[in-house]
Design a protein around this motif. Structure first.
Motif, PDB file in Angstrom:
ATOM      1  N   SER A 222       0.837  -1.212   0.017  1.00 10.15           N
ATOM      2  CA  SER A 222      -0.042   0.062  -0.073  1.00 10.15           C
ATOM      3  C   SER A 222       0.988   1.302  -0.084  1.00 10.15           C
ATOM      4  CB  SER A 222      -0.828  -0.076   1.284  1.00 10.15           C
ATOM      5  OG  SER A 222      -1.754  -1.128   1.301  1.00 10.15           O
ATOM      6  N   ALA A 223       1.994   1.122   0.775  1.00  9.83           N
ATOM      7  CA  ALA A 223       2.896   2.390   0.811  1.00  9.83           C
ATOM      8  C   ALA A 223       3.614   2.810  -0.407  1.00  9.83           C
ATOM      9  CB  ALA A 223       3.910   2.050   2.008  1.00  9.83           C
ATOM     10  N   LYS A 224       3.851   1.447  -1.156  1.00  4.74           N
ATOM     11  CA  LYS A 224       4.550   1.612  -2.300  1.00  4.74           C
ATOM     12  C   LYS A 224       3.561   2.330  -3.335  1.00  4.74           C
ATOM     13  CE  LYS A 224       7.372  -2.315  -2.753  1.00  4.74           C
ATOM     14  NZ  LYS A 224       7.606  -3.584  -3.314  1.00  4.74           N
ATOM     15  N   LEU A 225       2.428   1.778  -3.416  1.00  4.20           N
ATOM     16  CA  LEU A 225       1.295   2.182  -4.417  1.00  4.20           C
ATOM     17  C   LEU A 225       1.324   3.783  -4.190  1.00  4.20           C
ATOM     18  CD1 LEU A 225      -1.180  -0.637  -4.409  1.00  4.20           C
ATOM     19  CD2 LEU A 225       0.290   0.060  -6.431  1.00  4.20           C
ATOM     20  N   ALA A 226       1.144   4.285  -2.833  1.00  2.00           N
ATOM     21  CA  ALA A 226       0.569   5.504  -2.618  1.00  2.00           C
ATOM     22  C   ALA A 226       1.921   6.333  -3.089  1.00  2.00           C
ATOM     23  CB  ALA A 226       0.353   5.674  -0.948  1.00  2.00           C
ATOM     24  N   ALA A 227       3.329   5.984  -2.816  1.00  2.00           N
ATOM     25  CA  ALA A 227       4.136   6.670  -3.386  1.00  2.00           C
ATOM     26  C   ALA A 227       4.445   6.994  -4.843  1.00  2.00           C
ATOM     27  CB  ALA A 227       5.637   6.056  -2.702  1.00  2.00           C
ATOM     28  N   LEU A 228       3.739   5.972  -5.613  1.00  2.00           N
ATOM     29  CA  LEU A 228       3.825   6.127  -7.314  1.00  2.00           C
ATOM     30  C   LEU A 228       3.136   7.334  -7.643  1.00  2.00           C
ATOM     31  CD1 LEU A 228       4.320   2.392  -7.903  1.00  2.00           C
ATOM     32  CD2 LEU A 228       5.875   3.912  -8.269  1.00  2.00           C
ATOM     33  N   ASP A 229       3.812   8.110  -8.221  1.00  6.59           N
ATOM     34  CA  ASP A 229       2.941   9.421  -8.962  1.00  6.59           C
ATOM     35  C   ASP A 229       1.867   9.039 -10.031  1.00  6.59           C
ATOM     36  OD1 ASP A 229       4.324  11.059  -7.434  1.00  6.59           O
ATOM     37  OD2 ASP A 229       5.699  11.467  -8.827  1.00  6.59           O
ATOM     38  N   ASN A 230       2.068   7.529 -10.903  1.00  6.83           N
ATOM     39  CA  ASN A 230       1.510   7.298 -11.921  1.00  6.83           C
ATOM     40  C   ASN A 230       0.306   6.457 -11.314  1.00  6.83           C
ATOM     41  OD1 ASN A 230       3.274   5.373 -11.192  1.00  6.83           O
ATOM     42  ND2 ASN A 230       3.427   4.707 -13.440  1.00  6.83           N
ATOM     43  N   VAL A 231       0.217   6.166 -10.095  1.00 12.30           N
ATOM     44  CA  VAL A 231      -0.835   5.106  -9.682  1.00 12.30           C
ATOM     45  C   VAL A 231      -1.958   6.014  -8.955  1.00 12.30           C
ATOM     46  CG1 VAL A 231      -1.412   3.235  -8.369  1.00 12.30           C
ATOM     47  CG2 VAL A 231       0.848   3.421  -9.589  1.00 12.30           C
ATOM     48  N   THR A 232      -3.171   5.923  -9.030  1.00 12.69           N
ATOM     49  CA  THR A 232      -4.196   6.304  -8.489  1.00 12.69           C
ATOM     50  C   THR A 232      -4.987   5.212  -7.792  1.00 12.69           C
ATOM     51  OG1 THR A 232      -4.778   7.921 -10.162  1.00 12.69           O
ATOM     52  CG2 THR A 232      -6.477   7.694  -8.662  1.00 12.69           C
ATOM     53  N   VAL A 233      -5.236   5.022  -6.594  1.00 18.21           N
ATOM     54  CA  VAL A 233      -5.623   4.099  -5.936  1.00 18.21           C
ATOM     55  C   VAL A 233      -7.086   4.604  -5.314  1.00 18.21           C
ATOM     56  CG1 VAL A 233      -5.849   2.314  -3.988  1.00 18.21           C
ATOM     57  CG2 VAL A 233      -3.642   2.987  -5.284  1.00 18.21           C
ATOM     58  N   LEU A 234      -8.238   3.897  -5.840  1.00 20.86           N
ATOM     59  CA  LEU A 234      -9.608   4.234  -5.197  1.00 20.86           C
ATOM     60  C   LEU A 234     -10.064   3.021  -4.389  1.00 20.86           C
ATOM     61  CD1 LEU A 234     -10.918   5.837  -8.452  1.00 20.86           C
ATOM     62  CD2 LEU A 234      -9.958   7.075  -6.331  1.00 20.86           C
ATOM     63  N   ALA A 235     -10.325   3.345  -3.172  1.00 24.18           N
ATOM     64  CA  ALA A 235     -11.075   2.417  -2.387  1.00 24.18           C
ATOM     65  C   ALA A 235     -12.460   2.851  -2.399  1.00 24.18           C
ATOM     66  CB  ALA A 235     -10.469   2.294  -1.055  1.00 24.18           C
ATOM     67  N   ARG A 236     -13.503   2.069  -1.952  1.00 24.02           N
ATOM     68  CA  ARG A 236     -15.172   2.245  -1.690  1.00 24.02           C
ATOM     69  C   ARG A 236     -15.670   2.599  -3.214  1.00 24.02           C
ATOM     70  NH1 ARG A 236     -13.134   5.620   2.593  1.00 24.02           N
ATOM     71  NH2 ARG A 236     -13.749   4.702   4.381  1.00 24.02           N
ATOM     72  N   THR A 237     -14.789   2.184  -4.224  1.00 29.20           N
ATOM     73  CA  THR A 237     -15.106   2.282  -5.422  1.00 29.20           C
ATOM     74  C   THR A 237     -15.464   0.956  -6.437  1.00 29.20           C
ATOM     75  OG1 THR A 237     -13.469   4.214  -5.315  1.00 29.20           O
ATOM     76  CG2 THR A 237     -14.280   3.455  -7.738  1.00 29.20           C
ATOM     77  N   THR A 238     -16.743   0.906  -6.594  1.00 28.57           N
ATOM     78  CA  THR A 238     -17.147  -0.347  -7.252  1.00 28.57           C
ATOM     79  C   THR A 238     -17.255  -0.138  -8.973  1.00 28.57           C
ATOM     80  OG1 THR A 238     -18.945  -0.669  -5.446  1.00 28.57           O
ATOM     81  CG2 THR A 238     -19.150  -1.778  -7.588  1.00 28.57           C
ATOM     82  N   ALA A 239     -16.574  -0.840  -9.636  1.00 26.50           N
ATOM     83  CA  ALA A 239     -16.790  -0.819 -11.135  1.00 26.50           C
ATOM     84  C   ALA A 239     -18.081  -1.653 -11.475  1.00 26.50           C
ATOM     85  CB  ALA A 239     -15.505  -2.017 -11.589  1.00 26.50           C
ATOM     86  N   ILE A 240     -18.959  -0.768 -11.785  1.00 24.50           N
ATOM     87  CA  ILE A 240     -20.352  -1.482 -11.882  1.00 24.50           C
ATOM     88  C   ILE A 240     -20.436  -1.909 -13.224  1.00 24.50           C
ATOM     89  CG2 ILE A 240     -21.448   0.163  -9.979  1.00 24.50           C
ATOM     90  CD1 ILE A 240     -22.329   1.945 -12.318  1.00 24.50           C
ATOM     91  N   GLY A 241     -19.565  -1.421 -14.153  1.00 22.88           N
ATOM     92  CA  GLY A 241     -19.875  -2.154 -15.517  1.00 22.88           C
ATOM     93  C   GLY A 241     -18.861  -1.943 -16.438  1.00 22.88           C
ATOM     94  N   HIS A 242     -18.595  -2.910 -17.432  1.00 22.34           N
ATOM     95  CA  HIS A 242     -17.449  -2.775 -18.283  1.00 22.34           C
ATOM     96  C   HIS A 242     -18.234  -2.480 -19.666  1.00 22.34           C
ATOM     97  CE1 HIS A 242     -14.896  -4.015 -21.613  1.00 22.34           C
ATOM     98  NE2 HIS A 242     -13.729  -3.702 -20.765  1.00 22.34           N
ATOM     99  N   TYR A 243     -17.856  -1.441 -20.392  1.00 20.04           N
ATOM    100  CA  TYR A 243     -18.567  -1.402 -21.749  1.00 20.04           C
ATOM    101  C   TYR A 243     -17.516  -1.193 -22.704  1.00 20.04           C
ATOM    102  CZ  TYR A 243     -22.124   0.272 -18.345  1.00 20.04           C
ATOM    103  OH  TYR A 243     -23.267   0.030 -17.503  1.00 20.04           O
TER     104      TYR A 243
END
Lengths: 954, 90
Positions: A222-243
């Motif tokens: 988690s710390a590694k991901l948070a430190a990366l500028d090119n990564v956006t982490v979204l919790a509480r986020t449901t992918a509701i559909g793939h189009y």
């Protein structure tokens, strides 16, 4: 009361207590608890009543797959959300949650009597039983059924929240932040591209959240991901559909986890993410087992019990029995034992189980029943024991317990894969469908891709039981109360396709879309039909993955932003003068200008009389306008419109009629030739874009040799219609450079000059039958010119009139409105506009169709006028017309009323109608049956006023 | 939402910028009056409606405004190619 908080363990913060209410009673938990874990810790086993039979239900799962424990969360007026899954609701101070579908209380539900009579509620019960009398369905049966069988109540007040929406683009989108998803995100991030990692839970980690051995790794990752500028982490986020083309829609919950007074800003945010590659790491959902009493509170998934213990520090019972057909059940039992949860026995239908698992169980002093199956669970509002039998057929023996954990194998979460039209293949080892082929840049990793380490297992839809299927109360779909025997019954009644079985039994059709039931239902159908699962097929998952608020889908597109509202430059003036508006296409138009206490009829009557006797001013700016320019402009219009255009002199106007190739009228309008190579076209208000598109189509694809340019000028010009006997006197003092005399400027002519010092294209045209002008000026000067004309008009008794008066005046003259007096099946001849069709023209759009057999056949509906016998009776537009009012019902309808008004000028009603063979019925009396009696009307020509047209030449 | 490559703009743009225009390569006859009723019916109403490769027209309505042709698979919705109006059937 059997669940309790373990002495230690879990990711909860034991120093921070949270208080909340459930069904009005004060409860508490720790920060980090879900509603389910907090209540389980306090011994709550009963969470809801089932959909159809009102059976007591407890927790089945620990995630979004939960079918039973649905709650309503109340965050204040307009902020009431039903059908939330208790394991997915984080607790906060002041949370108010209530159970659903019980009457009057969860514990004492009177409607549970349904359960006693459940033999009478089989699949298709409603369809079979409530068939007669038909009228009773709407008034009697449906309201009662809806009261008895249902989920939470829909909110009744307006949602006061607002919702955000955004677009995002990335090289890699990873859906699901369990170990496989996190690994995929880190790997993708290393290549430098933009990475999105989204997860539906309160924190990332997925399955690792229930495995303390992975917490150190998780924190580091988690710390590694948070430190990366090119990564956006979204919790509480449901992918509701793939189009299409890796367009993934995800909803981020921003405030629902916060105490109400801490919640600020939008409630949810809808992410529309276009990704180069999508990696699905959505894991797998454990399958329940189908045995009698598998829905009694305390019977749950083994994986759920493990999550409650290891993530939340909650034991779901004091004496648990595991029913496994899969190694993962053994592993979960051992993990639970290690965490201090008492596992009394493991029952496994398999005799052959890995030695290390058996050894582990023996070390933990857990009794092992290999080759046995649970044939039933007993208990009312809480499970108190199970009956097990050798392979389900031997004499049963009873075991006491206060919880049963089911380990029925795993179903990969392939929902989004299916949204993307990815194909699935049946995998025997998994006993489930796994992702196969896709045309998207999409792949599944981890458990949802068939890469897993849960051990081996059996694929089994129904545990062997001594009772025959049709006597069993074993549930398949918990949320829709579908039993194994309902699926048997559906097959017995002739349903073969899984799509039909699903709809007949409603298996998998509840708000959980069958996350825990589809595979079991499929396997039972396969067994009853004696056909392999692969031949039965699988129903298709569709978005949304979990129920989604409409608010987030709507985003900012509500109220004034729901759709554009087009206003003319004179709109403000109309507002200042008390206009009542109507919407025409996207335009807002002044409908009438009431004075004092006038109603619409009075205002329209006054406006009509003023136009006929003096003069009226009308904002016609919404007319569609197209500038047609080029050496071949006349040739082009000649091919598009029915009328001849090549002979039209510059400075003259012509009424143009536009057909589709099918020969039916699709638009009309008066157009002017300004120069040999320049036309100013007008279209109907709603038809402008359609006409321009059609003309571009012909110009680009059929007649690309023509040298013509088309430009939409609708919003370039403000149009002020000045109509009435005094029209010329009103504009004369304002116009420069144009000779307004009738000789120099006849009807259907156009002149260019100035008005109020502003350039104008002045049309002498009339949609009222009166002497009239339409003043076109550049839009930015429209208000100024309007006010000047208005001021001048006051000297001559001018009124401002709206669309309603415009309609009455044109109807008195029999002028049609395309789309009102035509309906897409009306030819020029049907509308009485045969004169507008150039007989000598070799071709125009739609000409060939005018010779089609059905178009030339007699008896077509033709536009006629109707005068009611009672001059004060105003027919209803759309009313059906019959020749003989005494014929039996259903009557033969020969046409319908298209336009109908009270005419103040004539002191009576007038109407236009499309009537079969109408022009041959002149003078006949026809009948319009209405709820309050039949109205009779005489057929006349659709021309009620000044038939000779002398008023045009005032 | 589909991404559609406009052959005039030479860019893939979101579907909302485009309008569908029906089956492609159905030319209006030079002289419709020479067509029999059956031929005219065919021209007006009869379409191939295939399962699989479909030649169809699109217009970049909210872009360059040009009509163009596309080959799209009606099962997968995948665009095989797009090409300018007037070019031969692909």
């Amino acid at each position: 009361m059997s669940g309790f908080r373990l002495a230690d363990g879990g990711r909860i913060d034991r120093r921070t207590k949270r208080t909340f209410t459930f069904d009005g009673k004060a409860r508490w938990g720790y920060a980090g608890d879900s509603l389910a874990s907090a209540l389980l810790a306090q011994g709550q086993m009963l969470f809801g009543r089932s959909f159809k039979y009102h059976r007591p239900r407890g927790i089945l799962g620990a995630g979004v797959e939960e079918p039973n424990a649905l709650v309503t969360v109340d965050r204040g007026p307009g902020r009431v959300t039903p059908n939330l899954r208790a394991p997915s609701v984080p607790i906060y101070d002041g949370l108010h949650a209530t159970s659903q579908n019980r009457f009057p209380t969860l514990k004492t539900d009177l409607i549970a009597v349904n359960n006693v009579f459940s033999a009478f509620f089989p699949a298709g019960f409603y369809n079979k039983t409530f068939m007669w009398p038909r009228a009773a369905w709407e008034k009697v049966y449906e309201p009662i059924i809806r009261r008895l069988a249902g989920l939470g109540d829909s909110p009744t007040t307006r949602d006061p929240d607002h919702y955000d929406a955004t677009y995002a683009h990335c090289e890699t989108l990873v859906v699901g932040a369990g170990p496989a998803g996190i690994a995929a995100a880190l790997e993708a991030a290393a290549s430098g591209g933009r990475v999105f990692l989204i997860d539906e839970q309160e924190e990332i980690g997925g399955g690792a959240l229930s495995d303390p051995a992975q917490w150190a790794w998780l924190a580091e990752a988690s710390a590694k991901l948070a430190a990366l500028d090119n990564v956006t982490v979204l919790a509480r986020t449901t992918a509701i559909g793939h189009y299409h083309q890796n367009f993934v829609v995800a909803a981020e919950r921003l405030t629902d986890h916060l105490a109400v007074d801490e919640a600020e800003g939008p409630r949810e945010k809808l992410w529309r993410i276009r990704a180069g590659e999508v990696v699905l790491a959505m894991g797998a959902i454990e399958r329940p087992l189908v045995f009698e009493g598998n829905d009694v509170p305390g019977v749950m998934l083994a994986s759920a019990a493990k999550t409650f213990a290891l993530r939340y520090g909650v034991a779901v019972g004091r004496k648990l029995i595991v029913m496994a057909v899969h190694d993962s059940g053994w592993r979960d039992a051992l993990a639970l034992h290690k965490a201090g949860v008492n596992i009394a026995a493991i029952v496994d239908i398999r005799r052959d189980v890995a030695a290390d698992l058996i050894e582990g169980a023996r070390d933990a002093r857990i009794a092992c029943y290999q080759g046995y199956a649970v044939t039933s669970a007993s208990g009312g509002q809480a499970v108190n024991g199970v009956t097990i039998a050798l392979a389900g057929v031997g004499k049963g023996q009873k075991l006491d317990c206060d919880g049963v954990l089911m380990a029925g194998g795993w179903t990969p979460t392939v929902h989004l894969w299916s949204h993307a039209k990815g194909t699935l293949r049946w995998d025997e080892a998994w006993g489930a469908f796994l992702p196969d082929k896709t045309h998207e840049n999409l792949r599944c990793v981890g458990a949802c891709g068939g890469d897993w380490d849960f051990g081996k297992g059996l694929s089994i839809g129904l545990l062997p039981a001594p009772k025959p299927l049709h006597e069993s109360k074993a549930f398949v779909d918990f949320q829709n109360d579908v039993k194994a025997r309902d699926i048997g019954l559906a097959v017995q009644e002739g349903f073969r396709s899984i799509e039909h079985i699903k709809r007949y039994t409603t298996n998998g059709m509840a708000t959980d879309q069958g996350k825990t039931s589809n595979l079991n239902g499929l396997q039972i159908a396969s067994g009853v039909l004696h056909r392999p699962v692969t031949e039965i097929g699988l129903t298709t998952f569709r978005p949304p993955y979990t129920p989604q608020s409409f608010g987030a889908i709507l985003g900012h597109h509500k109220e004034a932003l729901f759709q554009p509202l087009r206003k003319t430059v004179i709109d403000d003036w109309a507002a200042d003068h008390g206009a009542v508006y109507e919407n025409v296409a996207q335009w807002r138009r002044a409908r009438y200008f009431p004075q004092g206490s006038e109603d619409m009829d009075a205002a329209v009557a006054r406006e009509c009389r003023a136009v006929r006797s003096a003069v009226g001013v009308f904002d016609a700016s919404t007319l569609g306008k197209i500038e047609v320019v080029g050496p071949d402009a006349a040739e082009f219009l000649n091919r598009m419109y029915t009328n001849p255009w090549k002979s039209l002199e510059p400075g003259r106007c012509r009424y143009g009629l536009l057909l589709g190739e099918h020969g039916f009228i699709i638009d009309d309008g008066v157009s002017a030739r300004l120069a040999p190579d320049r036309f100013h076209l007008t279209t109907t208000t709603g038809g402008a874009a359609r006409v321009l598109n059609m003309m571009e189509d012909y110009l680009q694809t059929e007649w690309s040799d023509l040298d013509v340019w088309l430009t939409s000028t609708t919003e370039q010009w403000a149009v002020i219609a000045v109509q009435g006997p005094k029209a010329r006197r009103v504009i004369a003092p304002l116009v420069e450079g144009i000779d307004l005399s009738p000789e120099a400027f006849p009807h259907m002519a156009v002149r260019e000059g100035q008005i109020c010092g502003v350039e104008t294209r002045l049309f002498r045209v009339s949609f009222t039958g009166e002497l009239g002008f339409e003043v076109n000026v550049p839009a930015q000067h429209g208000r100024l010119v309007w006010e000047a004309i208005w001021a001048e008009g006051q000297k001559h008794g001018a009124v401002a009139y709206g669309t309603e008066t415009m309609h009455v005046l044109r109807a008195e003259k029999g002028f049609i409105i395309v789309g009102q007096d035509t309906d897409g099946t009306v030819t020029p001849d049907d509308a009485g506009l045969g004169w507008a069709v150039g007989k000598k023209k070799p071709d125009f759009v739609g000409k060939r169709s005018l010779a089609r057999p059905d178009i030339v056949a007699p008896g077509r509906k033709q536009l006629v006028g109707l005068l009611t016998d009672d001059p004060q009776a105003v027919l209803e537009e759309g009313a059906q017309i019959v020749a003989d009012p005494n014929q039996p019902v259903p009557m033969t309808m020969i046409g319908h009323v298209t336009s109908s008004y009270h005419s103040a000028t004539l002191g009576r009603s007038i109407a236009m109608a499309l009537v079969a063979g109408g022009r041959d019925r002149m003078g006949d009396t026809l009948h319009i049956p209405m709820p309050n009696g039949t109205i009779s009307a005489k057929v006349v020509a659709p021309m009620f006023y000044d038939a000779e047209g002398s008023r045009l030449n005032g | 939402m589909l991404l559609i490559h406009c052959p005039y703009c030479d860019e893939a743009r979101p579907e909302v910028e485009f309008a569908y225009g029906g089956e492609a390569h159905i030319a209006r006859p030079v002289d419709p009056s020479t067509y029999s009723d059956e031929q005219w019916e065919e021209f007006l109403y009869i379409r191939s409606n295939p399962r699989g490769r479909h030649h169809e027209r699109w217009r970049h309505t909210h872009g360059c405004g040009r009509f163009f042709n596309a080959v799209r698979d009606t099962v997968s919705d995948v665009f095989e190619t797009t090409y300018k109006a007037g070019e031969a059937r692909k």
